[in-house]
Design a protein around this motif. Structure first.
Motif, mmCIF file in Angstrom:
data_model
loop_
_atom_site.group_PDB
_atom_site.id
_atom_site.type_symbol
_atom_site.label_atom_id
_atom_site.label_comp_id
_atom_site.label_asym_id
_atom_site.label_seq_id
_atom_site.Cartn_x
_atom_site.Cartn_y
_atom_site.Cartn_z
ATOM 1 N N ASP A 187 0.852 -1.200 0.000
ATOM 2 C CA ASP A 187 0.000 0.000 0.000
ATOM 3 C C ASP A 187 0.885 1.247 0.000
ATOM 4 N N GLU A 188 0.294 2.389 -0.336
ATOM 5 C CA GLU A 188 1.004 3.670 -0.400
ATOM 6 C C GLU A 188 2.240 3.559 -1.304
ATOM 7 N N VAL A 189 2.073 2.868 -2.421
ATOM 8 C CA VAL A 189 3.211 2.581 -3.288
ATOM 9 C C VAL A 189 3.787 3.843 -3.917
ATOM 10 N N GLN A 190 3.014 4.936 -3.930
ATOM 11 C CA GLN A 190 3.511 6.176 -4.524
ATOM 12 C C GLN A 190 4.684 6.767 -3.732
ATOM 13 N N ASP A 191 4.895 6.283 -2.512
ATOM 14 C CA ASP A 191 5.991 6.787 -1.689
ATOM 15 C C ASP A 191 7.240 5.903 -1.774
ATOM 16 N N PHE A 192 7.233 4.927 -2.686
ATOM 17 C CA PHE A 192 8.385 4.042 -2.860
ATOM 18 C C PHE A 192 9.267 4.560 -4.000
ATOM 19 N N THR A 193 10.565 4.387 -3.831
ATOM 20 C CA THR A 193 11.483 4.692 -4.926
ATOM 21 C C THR A 193 11.461 3.547 -5.930
ATOM 22 N N GLN A 194 11.990 3.779 -7.128
ATOM 23 C CA GLN A 194 12.047 2.722 -8.134
ATOM 24 C C GLN A 194 12.940 1.579 -7.670
ATOM 25 N N ALA A 195 13.996 1.892 -6.935
ATOM 26 C CA ALA A 195 14.881 0.846 -6.424
ATOM 27 C C ALA A 195 14.136 -0.077 -5.465
ATOM 28 N N GLU A 196 13.299 0.488 -4.619
ATOM 29 C CA GLU A 196 12.522 -0.327 -3.681
ATOM 30 C C GLU A 196 11.503 -1.186 -4.410
ATOM 31 N N LEU A 197 10.871 -0.625 -5.443
ATOM 32 C CA LEU A 197 9.908 -1.402 -6.221
ATOM 33 C C LEU A 197 10.596 -2.551 -6.961
ATOM 34 N N GLY A 204 -1.866 2.564 -4.723
ATOM 35 C CA GLY A 204 -1.386 3.898 -4.409
ATOM 36 C C GLY A 204 -2.065 4.946 -5.253
ATOM 37 N N ASP A 205 -1.691 6.188 -5.019
ATOM 38 C CA ASP A 205 -2.266 7.330 -5.727
ATOM 39 C C ASP A 205 -1.144 8.329 -5.979
ATOM 40 N N THR A 206 -0.802 8.536 -7.255
ATOM 41 C CA THR A 206 0.309 9.428 -7.571
ATOM 42 C C THR A 206 0.037 10.867 -7.149
ATOM 43 N N ALA A 207 -1.222 11.239 -7.029
ATOM 44 C CA ALA A 207 -1.554 12.597 -6.605
ATOM 45 C C ALA A 207 -1.334 12.791 -5.104
ATOM 46 N N GLN A 208 -1.047 11.704 -4.366
ATOM 47 C CA GLN A 208 -0.831 11.796 -2.926
ATOM 48 C C GLN A 208 0.627 11.571 -2.546
ATOM 49 N N SER A 209 1.526 11.661 -3.499
ATOM 50 C CA SER A 209 2.945 11.456 -3.195
ATOM 51 C C SER A 209 3.479 12.628 -2.382
ATOM 52 N N ILE A 210 3.978 12.352 -1.174
ATOM 53 C CA ILE A 210 4.445 13.419 -0.288
ATOM 54 C C ILE A 210 5.891 13.216 0.139
ATOM 55 N N VAL A 236 10.844 11.555 -4.295
ATOM 56 C CA VAL A 236 10.192 10.437 -4.979
ATOM 57 C C VAL A 236 9.188 10.985 -5.977
ATOM 58 N N SER A 237 9.338 10.571 -7.224
ATOM 59 C CA SER A 237 8.416 10.987 -8.283
ATOM 60 C C SER A 237 7.847 9.728 -8.910
ATOM 61 N N PHE A 238 6.722 9.279 -8.371
ATOM 62 C CA PHE A 238 6.166 7.972 -8.743
ATOM 63 C C PHE A 238 5.062 8.111 -9.773
ATOM 64 N N ARG A 239 5.065 7.189 -10.742
ATOM 65 C CA ARG A 239 3.949 7.041 -11.672
ATOM 66 C C ARG A 239 3.768 5.553 -11.945
ATOM 67 N N PHE A 240 2.536 5.128 -12.188
ATOM 68 C CA PHE A 240 2.298 3.721 -12.467
ATOM 69 C C PHE A 240 2.876 3.303 -13.813
ATOM 70 N N THR A 241 3.110 4.257 -14.695
ATOM 71 C CA THR A 241 3.776 3.929 -15.953
ATOM 72 C C THR A 241 5.204 3.460 -15.700
ATOM 73 N N ASP A 242 5.832 3.963 -14.627
ATOM 74 C CA ASP A 242 7.169 3.493 -14.261
ATOM 75 C C ASP A 242 7.120 2.051 -13.755
ATOM 76 N N VAL A 243 6.049 1.719 -13.023
ATOM 77 C CA VAL A 243 5.882 0.348 -12.540
ATOM 78 C C VAL A 243 5.754 -0.608 -13.722
ATOM 79 N N ARG A 244 5.073 -0.182 -14.755
ATOM 80 C CA ARG A 244 4.919 -1.012 -15.949
ATOM 81 C C ARG A 244 6.284 -1.371 -16.536
#
Length: 325
Positions: free
Chosen positions: A83-93, A110-116, A120-128
């Motif tokens: 959960d709260e995956v928008q706060d993870f770095t790419q290395a952690e993912l 997660g929700d990219t609009a809630q990244s605090i 960390v600049s998270f997008r689900f396109t990066d997860v893809r």
């Protein structure tokens, strides 16, 4: 182990939205930071992640020669739920994908609009992309939860306005998705413009305790911009400092009443907020005509008096990056 300066400068815009001059300055600071850590035998969170990733890689490599046992088959986790995956770095993912037996059993929410989290600049396109590299071309299925059970529609519509502005000014910073839907209606948040703390306390408390609008306690919170603002909160409020929080401290908590105190005053952006005036009525119409994702600003009743008081400021992405934070 780490990106060279040339590799860092060569990152595409979608991976790093910082200009070349800033990247060079950041890389110089990074090199000094690494020297500082090494001299004092310090390590940080990314060193920890790197160490774990290295151990997992060695584990997979050691199992490659064992024909009787597949490395994925003896990993300790059958399924991972994050959960709260928008706060993870790419290395952690990336590390999480290496700990998963089956990509179909790795669930990320997660929700990219809630990244605090700063940095960390998270997008689900990066997860893809991470899935594609880790699981041999596998592409994850993206499902959106459209109904918000925490907030009413009045708050959600305001949130949609803010997210819509982020789409317009910083479109590659977050995933573009339809707005959340509230299960019930509710009032719009109220802006209180006061000249003194005493006036604000009077507005909140009322002239008599029995008619108080808000009695601060476990169900109420004052949210401020940073720790400095928290410590500077006037004593006239009479609010226990336990119920004064920064955005990071309040994340995931729920309250009946929320007061954002001096949120723009204490912002590093200063009067750069005037750049929002670049988003005109015509832009709103074009946005919804071409996209139709959001309903936030479109349903907003424009106040001509407010428009006339806002001095126009030409938007420049590089100069106004602080508005994205």
């Amino acid at each position: 182990r780490f990106l060279s300066l040339d590799d860092y400068l060569g990152l595409p815009r979608k991976q790093s939205r910082i200009d070349e001059t800033s990247r060079r300055a950041i890389y110089s600071l990074y090199e000094k930071y690494e020297i500082f850590k090494k001299k004092r035998n310090y390590f940080d969170e990314m060193d920890f992640v790197y160490n774990l990733a290295g151990r997992v890689a060695l584990f997979h490599k050691s199992m490659m020669g064992n024909e009787s046992q597949d490395s994925q088959g003896i990993l300790p986790f059958d399924a991972l739920f994050v959960d709260e995956v928008q706060d993870f770095t790419q290395a952690e993912l990336y590390l999480l994908t290496k700990l998963s037996k089956d990509p179909n059993n790795l669930m990320l929410a997660g929700d990219t609009a809630q990244s605090i989290v700063v940095g960390v600049s998270f997008r689900f396109t990066d997860v893809r992309q991470i899935f594609y590299q880790s699981f041999g071309g596998c592409e994850p299925q993206l499902l959106q939860l459209t109904h918000n059970y925490r907030s009413h529609a009045g708050i959600l519509r305001l949130a949609a306005c803010v997210v819509e502005l982020l789409y317009f000014f910083f479109g590659d910073s977050l995933d573009k998705l339809p707005p959340d839907l509230g299960l019930f209606e509710g009032p719009k948040p109220v802006i209180m413009e006061v000249t003194s703390t005493e006036d604000l306390v009077l507005m909140l408390d009322g002239s008599k305790r029995e008619t108080s609008r808000i009695e601060f306690g476990a169900h109420q919170v004052v949210i401020v911009r940073n720790e400095e603002a928290k410590q500077a909160l006037p004593d006239e409020f009479g609010v226990d400092k336990d119920w004064v929080m920064t955005v990071q401290q309040s994340k995931g908590l729920e309250f009946d009443d929320v007061l954002l105190y001096n949120f723009f005053t204490d912002s590093d952006a200063g009067d750069l907020w005037r750049a929002v005036s670049n988003y005109t009525k015509k832009d709103v119409e074009d946005y919804h005509a071409n996209d139709g994702l959001s309903t936030g600003v479109q349903s907003y009743t424009w106040d001509e008096i407010v428009d006339s008081k806002t001095r126009y400021l030409e938007f420049n992405r590089e100069d106004h990056k602080v508005l994205e934070a």
